[in-house]
Design a protein around this motif. Sequence first.
Motif, PDB file in Angstrom:
ATOM      1  N   UNK A 197       1.101  -1.366   0.017  1.00  0.00           N
ATOM      2  CA  UNK A 197      -0.165   0.090  -0.007  1.00  0.00           C
ATOM      3  C   UNK A 197       0.885   1.276   0.172  1.00  0.00           C
ATOM      4  N   UNK A 198       1.888   1.318   0.868  1.00  0.00           N
ATOM      5  CA  UNK A 198       2.820   2.283   0.645  1.00  0.00           C
ATOM      6  C   UNK A 198       3.615   2.653  -0.580  1.00  0.00           C
ATOM      7  N   UNK A 199       4.015   1.398  -1.311  1.00  0.00           N
ATOM      8  CA  UNK A 199       4.642   1.645  -2.624  1.00  0.00           C
ATOM      9  C   UNK A 199       3.671   1.894  -3.609  1.00  0.00           C
ATOM     10  N   UNK A 200       2.495   1.522  -3.354  1.00  0.00           N
ATOM     11  CA  UNK A 200       1.331   2.060  -4.611  1.00  0.00           C
ATOM     12  C   UNK A 200       1.253   3.406  -4.223  1.00  0.00           C
ATOM     13  N   UNK A 201       0.684   3.731  -3.088  1.00  0.00           N
ATOM     14  CA  UNK A 201       0.661   5.330  -2.808  1.00  0.00           C
ATOM     15  C   UNK A 201      -0.149   6.253  -3.631  1.00  0.00           C
ATOM     16  N   UNK A 202      -1.077   5.793  -4.363  1.00  0.00           N
ATOM     17  CA  UNK A 202      -1.865   6.739  -5.270  1.00  0.00           C
ATOM     18  C   UNK A 202      -0.591   6.944  -6.487  1.00  0.00           C
ATOM     19  N   UNK A 214      -8.774  -6.934   1.662  1.00  0.00           N
ATOM     20  CA  UNK A 214      -9.134  -5.713   2.603  1.00  0.00           C
ATOM     21  C   UNK A 214      -8.490  -4.570   2.577  1.00  0.00           C
ATOM     22  N   UNK A 215      -7.236  -4.558   2.548  1.00  0.00           N
ATOM     23  CA  UNK A 215      -6.551  -3.567   2.468  1.00  0.00           C
ATOM     24  C   UNK A 215      -6.129  -2.643   1.105  1.00  0.00           C
ATOM     25  N   UNK A 216      -5.939  -3.671   0.212  1.00  0.00           N
ATOM     26  CA  UNK A 216      -5.513  -2.925  -1.253  1.00  0.00           C
ATOM     27  C   UNK A 216      -6.935  -2.777  -1.828  1.00  0.00           C
ATOM     28  N   UNK A 217      -7.918  -3.627  -1.862  1.00  0.00           N
ATOM     29  CA  UNK A 217      -9.074  -3.326  -2.514  1.00  0.00           C
ATOM     30  C   UNK A 217     -10.132  -2.323  -1.751  1.00  0.00           C
ATOM     31  N   UNK A 249       6.015   3.142  -6.961  1.00  0.00           N
ATOM     32  CA  UNK A 249       5.969   2.324  -8.123  1.00  0.00           C
ATOM     33  C   UNK A 249       5.749   3.104  -9.638  1.00  0.00           C
ATOM     34  N   UNK A 250       4.317   3.918  -9.439  1.00  0.00           N
ATOM     35  CA  UNK A 250       4.475   4.780 -10.435  1.00  0.00           C
ATOM     36  C   UNK A 250       5.679   5.615 -10.758  1.00  0.00           C
ATOM     37  N   UNK A 269      -3.591   3.724 -11.642  1.00  0.00           N
ATOM     38  CA  UNK A 269      -3.999   3.573 -10.179  1.00  0.00           C
ATOM     39  C   UNK A 269      -3.848   1.924  -9.715  1.00  0.00           C
ATOM     40  N   UNK A 270      -3.355   1.657  -8.541  1.00  0.00           N
ATOM     41  CA  UNK A 270      -3.139   0.554  -8.131  1.00  0.00           C
ATOM     42  C   UNK A 270      -3.976   0.253  -6.860  1.00  0.00           C
TER      43      UNK A 270
END
Length: 301
Positions: free
Chosen positions: A137-142, A243-246, A147-148, A162-163
């Motif tokens: 979740x921190x790596x995706x981070x909007x 639950x966390x990512x979705x 990652x982006x 969007x991840x």
Amino acid sequence: MSVAAPAPASGPAAAPASAARAAWALALPALMLFVGVVVIPLAMTVMLSFHDWGQYKGIERVFILKNWQEIASDPYYAEMFWRTFRVAILATLITAVLGAPEAYILNRMSGRWRSFFLLVILGPLLISVVARTLGWALLFGGNNGLVNKLLMSFGLIKAPLPFMFTETGMVVALAHVMMPFMVLSVWAALQRLDPQIENAALSLGAGPLTIVRRIILPQIMPGVLSGAIIVFSLSASAFATPAIIGGRRLKVAATLAYDEFLNTLNWPLGAAVAVLLLVALVLIVAGSNALVERRYAEVFR
């Protein structure tokens, strides 16, 4: 003249009976624990799925099919289960595509490097699944996530993807969480493969693609299928990662059952969702297991 009573059976004939009694005595504690922890709660969940529930009357201990009829008639639940299996299938495919070559490379390494990279592969299993998912979740981070930024710096994308709260993010996180199970399954199958067979094929003029297609793949396919069963089952029943990512708006069967139990307090409907997910997984795993056994018989007969 009195006749002596026959002596009790002894010797080799009595040995199997004695061994069977000893085996049952040793297995009895584990069997009782299994019945108490698994069988009885499952039976109670199945019974609960046939009860009625109301917002003001609570749970009524009656036998009705309302919960099952609601799941069968409402397309919302069909979408939840389709998303669950779709995400699990994609995560399984990714782990198979990446995990099989990884296991092959690991098998060809020397002992020292193999031990080091095996520890690296098993490292995620030593960390809580919640911590691993929060890391993703921190790596995706909007739009400003790491990652982006990396994808854009390498020129692979022009705009942020969007991840978080997407199926793509769920698949990526689940594939990372489940990768060790696939690698270990394929690596176990590779232990049966003699490396000298590949050298013999090279000496006879076979190319690398021919060796992979005719020698390596048939040998590791049972391991891939076994790993796929494990990864698919764990991915379809996963809760923390979806639950966390979705998030709340992108539910799967496990998070749906959780919400029915703890948010709406509709325990019978949540039990019906959980039982249906369990039955579907059992049927899929049983069919896949039959395929794996047939594949093993074809390869090693």
